[in-house]
Design an enzyme around this catalytic site. Sequence first.
Site, PDB file in Angstrom:
ATOM      1  N   CYS A 178       0.984  -1.334  -0.154  1.00 23.68           N
ATOM      2  CA  CYS A 178      -0.193  -0.038  -0.176  1.00 23.68           C
ATOM      3  C   CYS A 178       0.721   1.195  -0.061  1.00 23.68           C
ATOM      4  O   CYS A 178       2.151   1.174   0.501  1.00 23.68           O
ATOM      5  CB  CYS A 178      -0.792  -0.059   1.194  1.00 23.68           C
ATOM      6  SG  CYS A 178      -2.421   1.182   1.247  1.00 23.68           S
ATOM      7  N   ASP A 238      -5.754  -3.143  11.577  1.00 26.99           N
ATOM      8  CA  ASP A 238      -4.772  -2.311  11.431  1.00 26.99           C
ATOM      9  C   ASP A 238      -4.726  -1.836  12.973  1.00 26.99           C
ATOM     10  O   ASP A 238      -5.363  -1.949  13.923  1.00 26.99           O
ATOM     11  CB  ASP A 238      -4.914  -1.032  10.835  1.00 26.99           C
ATOM     12  CG  ASP A 238      -3.649  -0.419  10.436  1.00 26.99           C
ATOM     13  OD1 ASP A 238      -3.824   0.706   9.735  1.00 26.99           O
ATOM     14  OD2 ASP A 238      -2.657  -0.690  10.639  1.00 26.99           O
TER      15      ASP A 238
HETATM   16  O1  LIG Z   1      -0.395   4.448   4.224  1.00 25.62           O
HETATM   17  C1  LIG Z   1      -1.090   5.712   4.790  1.00 25.62           C
HETATM   18  O2  LIG Z   1      -0.454   6.607   4.784  1.00 25.62           O
HETATM   19  C2  LIG Z   1      -2.505   5.731   5.372  1.00 25.62           C
HETATM   20  C3  LIG Z   1      -2.926   7.029   5.875  1.00 25.62           C
HETATM   21  C4  LIG Z   1      -4.264   7.072   6.409  1.00 25.62           C
HETATM   22  C5  LIG Z   1      -5.125   6.067   6.411  1.00 25.62           C
HETATM   23  C6  LIG Z   1      -4.510   4.781   5.925  1.00 25.62           C
HETATM   24  C7  LIG Z   1      -3.206   4.572   5.335  1.00 25.62           C
HETATM   25  N1  LIG Z   1      -2.711   3.585   4.982  1.00 25.62           N
HETATM   26  C8  LIG Z   1      -3.695   2.441   4.848  1.00 25.62           C
HETATM   27  C9  LIG Z   1      -2.840   1.120   4.747  1.00 25.62           C
HETATM   28  O3  LIG Z   1      -3.646  -0.099   4.117  1.00 25.62           O
HETATM   29  C10 LIG Z   1      -1.655   0.656   5.379  1.00 25.62           C
HETATM   30  O4  LIG Z   1      -0.970  -0.343   4.463  1.00 25.62           O
HETATM   31  C11 LIG Z   1      -1.859   0.088   6.794  1.00 25.62           C
HETATM   32  O5  LIG Z   1      -2.373   1.339   7.708  1.00 25.62           O
HETATM   33  C12 LIG Z   1      -0.733  -0.480   7.473  1.00 25.62           C
HETATM   34  O6  LIG Z   1       0.459   0.622   7.251  1.00 25.62           O
HETATM   35  P1  LIG Z   1       1.817   0.048   7.890  1.00 25.62           P
HETATM   36  O7  LIG Z   1       1.690  -0.257   9.394  1.00 25.62           O
HETATM   37  O8  LIG Z   1       2.766   1.209   7.667  1.00 25.62           O
HETATM   38  O9  LIG Z   1       2.396  -0.801   7.115  1.00 25.62           O
END
Ligand SMILES: O=C(O)c1ccccc1NCC(=O)[C@H](O)[C@H](O)COP(=O)(O)O
Length: 210
Positions: free
Chosen positions: A12, A131
């Site tokens: 993502c 999450d």
């Molecule tokens: O990725 C972002 O910046 C984000 C911002 C606001 C809402 C959702 C967002 N990402 C969503 C996703 O699916 C991410 O992959 C998920 O939150 C996991 O993130 P991470 O812990 O950094 O792998």
Amino acid sequence: MTFVHRTRIKICGLTREEDVRAAVDAGADAIGFVFYPPSPRFVSFARAAELARLIPPFVSTVGLFVNPERSYVEAALAAVPLQVLQFHGDESGTDCLGYGLPFIKAARMRPGLDLLKYAASFPGAQGLLLDAFVEGYGGGGETFDWSLIPSRLPLPLILSGGLHAGNVAEAVRCVQPWAVDVSSGVESAKGIKDAARITEFVAGVRHAHG
Ligand SMILES: O=C(O)c1ccccc1NCC(=O)[C@H](O)[C@H](O)COP(=O)(O)O
């Protein structure tokens, strides 16, 4: 017949051509574009449409929203070839319907959240993405307590939050999700993916199955 489940992988928050190519080449099953302007991984609809042209068949393009106006989602659908919508804010079940596309709903794991009740409030969801509860709704790079996940959920479970090559095999063995989702854990900086970390992450998922 033996049911052989292969953990699907969503990468993502992509913003660059080379990162889309690296994710596809590494074996990602889904590519997520963040349509939430406060995010450092935000891309415009036009930019996402350019990047989506690099995504081959059988790799899903996911549009990610946080508490969007309906008109904003409709504008995204008009500009970007999305196959799945992901709602990552405080949306209701009704807010997620009516776009003519499958959607996944993100649950931000906070103490006391009744996941079974939460899941039941999103009829029509194709999956439930779990999450960590982080500032800024998502992309926080933080894990949550996986033992909080009920043994059986009524929807395919997408495990997210702070995953990376070093913990994803354990996560897959412990939670046995339908899919995993990662952003920070495959980055060298916010919005800048690292091809080697992507490859290592995918290898970690595959290693989990022995
Ligand atoms: O990725 C972002 O910046 C984000 C911002 C606001 C809402 C959702 C967002 N990402 C969503 C996703 O699916 C991410 O992959 C998920 O939150 C996991 O993130 P991470 O812990 O950094 O792998």
